[in-house]
Write an enzyme that holds these catalytic residues in place. Structure first.
Site, PDB file in Angstrom:
ATOM      1  N   PRO A 270       0.955  -1.206  -0.329  1.00  0.00           N
ATOM      2  CA  PRO A 270       0.079  -0.214  -0.125  1.00  0.00           C
ATOM      3  C   PRO A 270       0.749   1.547   0.249  1.00  0.00           C
ATOM      4  O   PRO A 270       2.013   1.667   0.890  1.00  0.00           O
ATOM      5  CB  PRO A 270      -0.982  -0.204   0.825  1.00  0.00           C
ATOM      6  CG  PRO A 270      -0.071  -0.945   2.127  1.00  0.00           C
ATOM      7  CD  PRO A 270       1.153  -1.642   1.280  1.00  0.00           C
ATOM      8  N   GLY A 271       0.615   2.702  -0.943  1.00  0.00           N
ATOM      9  CA  GLY A 271       1.168   3.347  -0.169  1.00  0.00           C
ATOM     10  C   GLY A 271       0.231   4.190  -0.107  1.00  0.00           C
ATOM     11  O   GLY A 271      -0.298   5.075   1.193  1.00  0.00           O
ATOM     12  N   ARG A 308      -3.610  16.242  -8.395  1.00  0.00           N
ATOM     13  CA  ARG A 308      -3.987  14.989  -8.033  1.00  0.00           C
ATOM     14  C   ARG A 308      -5.386  15.805  -8.729  1.00  0.00           C
ATOM     15  O   ARG A 308      -6.081  15.263  -9.568  1.00  0.00           O
ATOM     16  CB  ARG A 308      -4.490  13.847  -6.750  1.00  0.00           C
ATOM     17  CG  ARG A 308      -2.936  13.625  -6.440  1.00  0.00           C
ATOM     18  CD  ARG A 308      -3.241  12.910  -5.576  1.00  0.00           C
ATOM     19  NE  ARG A 308      -4.131  11.500  -5.351  1.00  0.00           N
ATOM     20  CZ  ARG A 308      -5.357  11.482  -4.845  1.00  0.00           C
ATOM     21  NH1 ARG A 308      -5.476  11.865  -4.323  1.00  0.00           N
ATOM     22  NH2 ARG A 308      -5.945  10.639  -5.284  1.00  0.00           N
ATOM     23  N   TYR A 312      -6.681  13.413 -11.883  1.00  0.00           N
ATOM     24  CA  TYR A 312      -7.998  12.317 -11.660  1.00  0.00           C
ATOM     25  C   TYR A 312      -9.059  12.859 -11.441  1.00  0.00           C
ATOM     26  O   TYR A 312      -9.991  12.121 -10.628  1.00  0.00           O
ATOM     27  CB  TYR A 312      -7.284  11.252 -10.578  1.00  0.00           C
ATOM     28  CG  TYR A 312      -6.192  11.180 -10.523  1.00  0.00           C
ATOM     29  CD1 TYR A 312      -5.267  10.458 -11.881  1.00  0.00           C
ATOM     30  CD2 TYR A 312      -4.925  11.264  -9.370  1.00  0.00           C
ATOM     31  CE1 TYR A 312      -4.404   9.912 -11.394  1.00  0.00           C
ATOM     32  CE2 TYR A 312      -4.118  10.882  -9.627  1.00  0.00           C
ATOM     33  CZ  TYR A 312      -3.430  10.031 -11.010  1.00  0.00           C
ATOM     34  OH  TYR A 312      -2.427   9.056 -10.618  1.00  0.00           O
ATOM     35  N   CYS A 338      -0.368  29.224 -14.760  1.00  0.00           N
ATOM     36  CA  CYS A 338      -1.290  30.112 -16.235  1.00  0.00           C
ATOM     37  C   CYS A 338      -1.097  29.160 -17.036  1.00  0.00           C
ATOM     38  O   CYS A 338      -0.487  28.395 -18.198  1.00  0.00           O
ATOM     39  CB  CYS A 338       0.050  30.790 -16.841  1.00  0.00           C
ATOM     40  SG  CYS A 338       0.572  32.614 -16.025  1.00  0.00           S
ATOM     41  N   GLU A 339      -2.596  28.556 -16.541  1.00  0.00           N
ATOM     42  CA  GLU A 339      -3.243  27.199 -16.979  1.00  0.00           C
ATOM     43  C   GLU A 339      -3.990  26.466 -15.785  1.00  0.00           C
ATOM     44  O   GLU A 339      -4.307  27.228 -15.119  1.00  0.00           O
ATOM     45  CB  GLU A 339      -2.173  25.803 -16.583  1.00  0.00           C
ATOM     46  CG  GLU A 339      -2.369  24.736 -16.808  1.00  0.00           C
ATOM     47  CD  GLU A 339      -1.205  24.068 -18.136  1.00  0.00           C
ATOM     48  OE1 GLU A 339      -2.066  24.172 -19.393  1.00  0.00           O
ATOM     49  OE2 GLU A 339      -0.461  24.976 -18.506  1.00  0.00           O
ATOM     50  N   TYR A 366       0.931  10.539  -3.334  1.00  0.00           N
ATOM     51  CA  TYR A 366       1.085  11.398  -5.048  1.00  0.00           C
ATOM     52  C   TYR A 366       0.839  12.810  -4.647  1.00  0.00           C
ATOM     53  O   TYR A 366       0.020  13.713  -5.261  1.00  0.00           O
ATOM     54  CB  TYR A 366      -0.269  11.022  -5.958  1.00  0.00           C
ATOM     55  CG  TYR A 366       0.089   9.314  -5.317  1.00  0.00           C
ATOM     56  CD1 TYR A 366       0.768   8.379  -6.067  1.00  0.00           C
ATOM     57  CD2 TYR A 366      -1.299   8.426  -4.212  1.00  0.00           C
ATOM     58  CE1 TYR A 366       1.082   6.666  -5.828  1.00  0.00           C
ATOM     59  CE2 TYR A 366      -0.899   7.318  -4.296  1.00  0.00           C
ATOM     60  CZ  TYR A 366      -0.075   6.736  -5.479  1.00  0.00           C
ATOM     61  OH  TYR A 366       0.648   5.265  -5.144  1.00  0.00           O
TER      62      TYR A 366
HETATM   63  C1  LIG Z   1       1.348   1.888  -6.748  1.00  0.00           C
HETATM   64  C2  LIG Z   1       1.541   1.394  -7.109  1.00  0.00           C
HETATM   65  C3  LIG Z   1       0.953   0.600  -5.594  1.00  0.00           C
HETATM   66  C4  LIG Z   1       0.386   1.928  -4.272  1.00  0.00           C
HETATM   67  O1  LIG Z   1      -0.418   1.783  -4.502  1.00  0.00           O
HETATM   68  P1  LIG Z   1      -1.850   3.312  -3.472  1.00  0.00           P
HETATM   69  O2  LIG Z   1      -3.117   3.205  -4.434  1.00  0.00           O
HETATM   70  O3  LIG Z   1      -1.109   4.248  -3.120  1.00  0.00           O
HETATM   71  O4  LIG Z   1      -1.744   2.088  -2.253  1.00  0.00           O
HETATM   72  C5  LIG Z   1       1.371  -0.919  -5.009  1.00  0.00           C
HETATM   73  N1  LIG Z   1       1.721  -1.189  -5.963  1.00  0.00           N
HETATM   74  C6  LIG Z   1       1.718  -0.997  -7.435  1.00  0.00           C
HETATM   75  C7  LIG Z   1       2.673  -2.324  -8.462  1.00  0.00           C
HETATM   76  C8  LIG Z   1       1.936   0.194  -8.007  1.00  0.00           C
HETATM   77  O5  LIG Z   1       2.556   1.016  -9.446  1.00  0.00           O
END
Ligand SMILES: *Cc1c(COP(=O)(O)O)cnc(C)c1O
Length: 410
Positions: A270-271, A308, A312, A338-339, A366
């Protein structure tokens, strides 16, 4: 995470206004206590069968954050050789690092092999080249695309049929041929189907598909279920129920290991789940601009610092830290680039004045890692709040940074 006390806002016990006075704006502020809470939530959700967690470094790559996750016991998920080098610099052992690139050259993969990290391959062309070169000498993980549509947003979904990620489950016969012919040892299977996946059932469906593929792979040591857990973006927002995931997937995994005939490790990478809520982005209001259509709040930042919402359409909750008890008014919050860089349309925010500090929530993942120097602007500073103290962990840029690597030839 920003918290309201009786008459101020705090991050990890430190007054937000003090942080702005000390470091100026715009700044990213991260709270290690929130990272720890999230890490432990996932770690404990599977009862005594703890998953191995690999923090996805691309979400937030400050070396202090990497070191902190290492202290918590985490490994690292890297998508580029540069992230691998960063992870090694932060002190991770090579075997704690998972390298999951997409569409990189064989040369880059060779560099990762040289560093001794776990390689994850996501296409049959590279798998064949890898097998031909290394045979049984270097074990690999295979990234599978289970074709489970995850999350509502195609830009951040990676498991659907049109996605460039992973090796399709329909290509497993081909994978089998490559493995047999080259003698490759496949030690792991991996899936990562996207971001913002609310429904635990999506993980379970993906897991079943992965389990079905294991029949041919007899050397597995782990299965990596990727990530994509949804976090709350608004007060009372929905989020992935990690305990439900732990109970259901945990039980199913035990069953699976029995039928496979060996105990495997269960991995996640997880990120967002680990750092999104830990981060707050603080900006100052430069100007209030009433047009024929709207009241614009122009801040001292833009898509160069937090892209983001524009990329997105992501929602970031915004709090007026300088006037939390004011009358809510309707504003459109925009940047100084400027966008067209709109952070939020028609957002109700407690009455805003020029000079006020606004806080963007969920800015830990992110945010900074996607920032740029567009319009020749400096990237912001980063501050870490750890055990009641604040630390500058990245200086605000200066003209030197803008000119670095430019060669004046005229
Ligand atoms: C980006 C990524 C993650 C993390 O995704 P999250 O939505 O931030 O948890 C995990 N594995 C891979 C391979 C990724 O590219």
């Amino acid at each position: 995470m920003i918290q309201k006390t009786e008459n101020s806002f705090q991050i990890g016990g430190i007054d937000v206004k003090d942080l702005c006075n000390k470091y100026d704006t715009p700044i990213y502020v991260y709270d290690t206590a929130v990272m720890k809470t999230q890490y432990e939530k996932l770690s404990n959700a599977f009862g005594n069968r703890k998953p191995k967690i690999k923090f996805a470094c691309k979400a937030l790559n400050n070396i202090n954050v990497l070191k902190y996750f290492r202290q918590l016991g985490s490994g690292l998920d890297c998508v580029s050789i540069q992230e691998v080098w960063l992870g090694l610099k932060a002190g991770f052992q090579p075997h704690e690092i998972m390298y999951t690139p997409n569409c990189v050259s064989m040369e880059e993969i060779d560099l990762a092999v040289k560093e001794g990290v776990q390689i994850n391959i996501d296409n049959t062309s590279i798998l064949e080249q890898f097998g031909t070169k290394y045979g049984s000498k270097i074990q690999v993980c295979v990234r599978i695309n289970p074709h489970v549509m995850a999350g509502g947003n195609l830009n951040i979904s990676t498991g659907h049929i049109d996605s460039k990620f992973g090796i399709s489950i329909y290509q497993m016969r081909h994978v089998e041929r490559i493995v047999k012919t080259t003698g490759l040892v496949v030690n792991g299977l991996h899936m990562h189907t996207g971001s913002d996946i609310l429904d635990v059932e999506v993980f379970l469906r993906g897991a079943e598909i992965l389990f079905e593929q294991t029949e041919f792979f007899k050397d597995l040591q782990f299965i990596d279920f990727g990530s994509g857990f949804k976090v709350p973006y608004k007060p009372e927002d929905y989020y992935t129920d990690i305990n439900e995931l732990g109970q259901k997937l945990g039980a199913r995994f035990i069953e699976f290991c029995k039928s496979y005939g060996r105990e495997l490790d269960l991995w996640f990478e997880p990120g967002k789940f680990l750092v999104s809520e830990a981060g707050t982005f603080l900006v100052k209001v430069n100007v209030l601009k009433q047009t024929t259509a709207a009241v614009f709040v122009g801040v001292d930042s833009g898509l160069n610092h937090l892209i983001r919402p524009m990329l997105y359409n992501s929602y970031h909750h915004i709090t007026n830290v300088s006037n939390s008890n004011g009358v809510p008014r309707i504003y459109t919050v925009v940047g100084y680039i400027c966008e067209t860089d709109t952070f939020a349309w028609d957002r109700k925010i407690s009455e805003v004045k020029e000079g006020d500090i606004l806080a963007f929530h969920n800015a830990g993942s992110y945010g900074f890692t996607m920032s740029s120097n567009y319009n020749s602007r400096f990237r912001p500073a980063e501050v870490l709040v750890h055990e009641g103290k604040d630390f500058l962990i990245r200086k605000r840029e200066s003209m030197e940074d803008i000119l670095r690597n430019q060669m004046e030839v005229l």
